[in-house]
Design an enzyme around this catalytic site. Sequence first.
Site, PDB file in Angstrom:
ATOM      1  N   TYR A 143     -40.209 -79.659  52.590  1.00 50.02           N
ATOM      2  CA  TYR A 143     -39.830 -79.579  51.187  1.00 50.02           C
ATOM      3  C   TYR A 143     -39.944 -80.966  50.582  1.00 50.02           C
ATOM      4  O   TYR A 143     -39.473 -81.936  51.167  1.00 50.02           O
ATOM      5  CB  TYR A 143     -38.388 -79.070  51.060  1.00 50.02           C
ATOM      6  CG  TYR A 143     -37.874 -79.026  49.637  1.00 50.02           C
ATOM      7  CD1 TYR A 143     -38.400 -78.118  48.719  1.00 50.02           C
ATOM      8  CD2 TYR A 143     -36.871 -79.884  49.207  1.00 50.02           C
ATOM      9  CE1 TYR A 143     -37.927 -78.071  47.407  1.00 50.02           C
ATOM     10  CE2 TYR A 143     -36.391 -79.845  47.905  1.00 50.02           C
ATOM     11  CZ  TYR A 143     -36.919 -78.938  47.015  1.00 50.02           C
ATOM     12  OH  TYR A 143     -36.447 -78.898  45.726  1.00 50.02           O
ATOM     13  N   ASP A 238     -42.557 -88.642  53.230  1.00 50.94           N
ATOM     14  CA  ASP A 238     -41.437 -88.285  52.371  1.00 50.94           C
ATOM     15  C   ASP A 238     -40.166 -88.574  53.158  1.00 50.94           C
ATOM     16  O   ASP A 238     -39.747 -87.786  54.001  1.00 50.94           O
ATOM     17  CB  ASP A 238     -41.529 -86.816  51.962  1.00 50.94           C
ATOM     18  CG  ASP A 238     -40.342 -86.389  51.102  1.00 50.94           C
ATOM     19  OD1 ASP A 238     -39.384 -87.177  50.974  1.00 50.94           O
ATOM     20  OD2 ASP A 238     -40.375 -85.262  50.565  1.00 50.94           O
ATOM     21  N   LYS A 266     -31.899 -89.803  47.745  1.00 45.86           N
ATOM     22  CA  LYS A 266     -30.625 -89.527  48.403  1.00 45.86           C
ATOM     23  C   LYS A 266     -29.796 -90.786  48.730  1.00 45.86           C
ATOM     24  O   LYS A 266     -29.177 -91.324  47.831  1.00 45.86           O
ATOM     25  CB  LYS A 266     -30.858 -88.604  49.603  1.00 45.86           C
ATOM     26  CG  LYS A 266     -31.407 -87.265  49.079  1.00 45.86           C
ATOM     27  CD  LYS A 266     -31.504 -86.128  50.042  1.00 45.86           C
ATOM     28  CE  LYS A 266     -31.860 -84.859  49.260  1.00 45.86           C
ATOM     29  NZ  LYS A 266     -32.934 -84.058  49.777  1.00 45.86           N
TER      30      LYS A 266
HETATM   31  C1  LIG Z   1     -34.050 -83.559  48.741  1.00 42.95           C
HETATM   32  C2  LIG Z   1     -35.453 -83.806  49.067  1.00 42.95           C
HETATM   33  C3  LIG Z   1     -36.416 -84.006  48.058  1.00 42.95           C
HETATM   34  C4  LIG Z   1     -36.103 -83.821  46.606  1.00 42.95           C
HETATM   35  O1  LIG Z   1     -35.200 -84.753  46.108  1.00 42.95           O
HETATM   36  P1  LIG Z   1     -34.419 -84.404  44.747  1.00 42.95           P
HETATM   37  O2  LIG Z   1     -33.619 -85.644  44.488  1.00 42.95           O
HETATM   38  O3  LIG Z   1     -33.603 -83.190  45.036  1.00 42.95           O
HETATM   39  O4  LIG Z   1     -35.433 -84.145  43.704  1.00 42.95           O
HETATM   40  C5  LIG Z   1     -37.691 -84.347  48.431  1.00 42.95           C
HETATM   41  N1  LIG Z   1     -38.030 -84.486  49.721  1.00 42.95           N
HETATM   42  C6  LIG Z   1     -37.139 -84.309  50.709  1.00 42.95           C
HETATM   43  C7  LIG Z   1     -37.566 -84.503  52.134  1.00 42.95           C
HETATM   44  C8  LIG Z   1     -35.836 -83.939  50.423  1.00 42.95           C
HETATM   45  O5  LIG Z   1     -34.973 -83.710  51.428  1.00 42.95           O
END
Ligand SMILES: *Cc1c(COP(=O)(O)O)cnc(C)c1O
Length: 426
Positions: A143, A238, A266
């Site tokens: 994701y 990511d 995060k």
């Molecule tokens: C949470 C998450 C996102 C998205 O971040 P948001 O701040 O919710 O837009 C993208 N990549 C990973 C791996 C995530 O865990």
Amino acid sequence: MASQSSQLFAQAQKRIPGGVNSPVRAFRGLGRDPFFVDRAEGAKIWDVDGNEYIDYVGSWGPAILGHAPPVVVEAVRAAASRGVSFGIPNPLEVEMAELICAWVPSIEKVRMVNSGTEATMSCLRLARGFTGRDKIIKFEGCYHGHVDSLLVQAGSGALTHGRPDSAGVPADFAALTISLPFNDIEAVRTAFSANANSIAAVILEPIPANAGLYFPRENFLESLRNECTKHGALLIFDEVMTGFRVARGGAQELFGIRPDLTALGKVIGGGLPVGAFGGRAEIMDQLSPTGPVYQAGTLSGNPLAMAAGLAQLRELDRIDGWKLLENAGAHLEELTRAALNDLKLPCVFHRIGSMFCLFFTADPVVDLASAKRSDAAKFARYFRACLERGVYFAPSQFETGFLSTAHTTDEIKRTAAVMREALALS
Ligand SMILES: *Cc1c(COP(=O)(O)O)cnc(C)c1O
């Protein structure tokens, strides 16, 4: 009498789609409504009905020092008193950029954004601008936020609600996304040869944590690095979830792999809405105003967000947070494995540092297909039994648990006792 949470949820559903501002919060498929939070401190959350929970969601990752850590709260207060937003360069942005470049091995230049989604979206545009190519490779179950071209076979909320692909994404966009099984390097090689000189980037969670938690096979990341280099495509990590959590420099430090671009989020914001993306200077300089790839943000580099993030990251470093997190994680793992063993339950338990996941399946979990073999009904019973006993795990099988440095030994022991009872019932 209906609880305050139920009343609020009924009200919310009238004015907010599904009653929530992000889908996994809705507790769908779990046989109960979500609770509404009143306040949180350390590892604990109190709901509006006065129930207390030990929290393993941590705001979905950011709360690595626990909730309301005094250093972060004080930094926000101090920053706010000088002005909450300027839209003018401020010194905290430079401090944050220097810290990121010093800590994350592959990042030479970095730009701040307001969410993880913005970070991955910007990485893709930059990769396409830099390479002059359109296609991207992603992996099933990874994701990357709700970016159009990345909502193809996506994990997290998209998966929890049974729709890993979203309505509203034009087929022409999705056609530029090649989605492959994680850990399958042959599939990557095949995709590169079938799409010669048209793949801009390969994007992945180096440790996938949005379809439950599982790990890259030995040499998978290294092989991806080699394939990207060989074919002139960029490798994008990511690390929105793993960044500053699995190690000071993220998964790339842990595995010793240098991606070309990295997305962060995060933990970096200390709980405020922050993301960042960075990488090789040569690539980053393609961004406006120095280069032709447009990217901007009214609130990017916001002083409150920078102050909160800097305070959180420096405190983590000061207390050697990663060691504390590993110790807490190892303790929870030991107690969990003992319970699984005693109850003779054929579950899979995965952990890396402070991230963990329990799958209700006996078979190894190495990708989305194997993660989906977990028994959803069992998970739902387990989740409810834990919550009723004051332990809040993520309300979906396809999420990862997070410990914070605020989780005490006693709280972990209490959690393990609850898990044991809940497992016996599930
Ligand atoms: C949470 C998450 C996102 C998205 O971040 P948001 O701040 O919710 O837009 C993208 N990549 C990973 C791996 C995530 O865990």
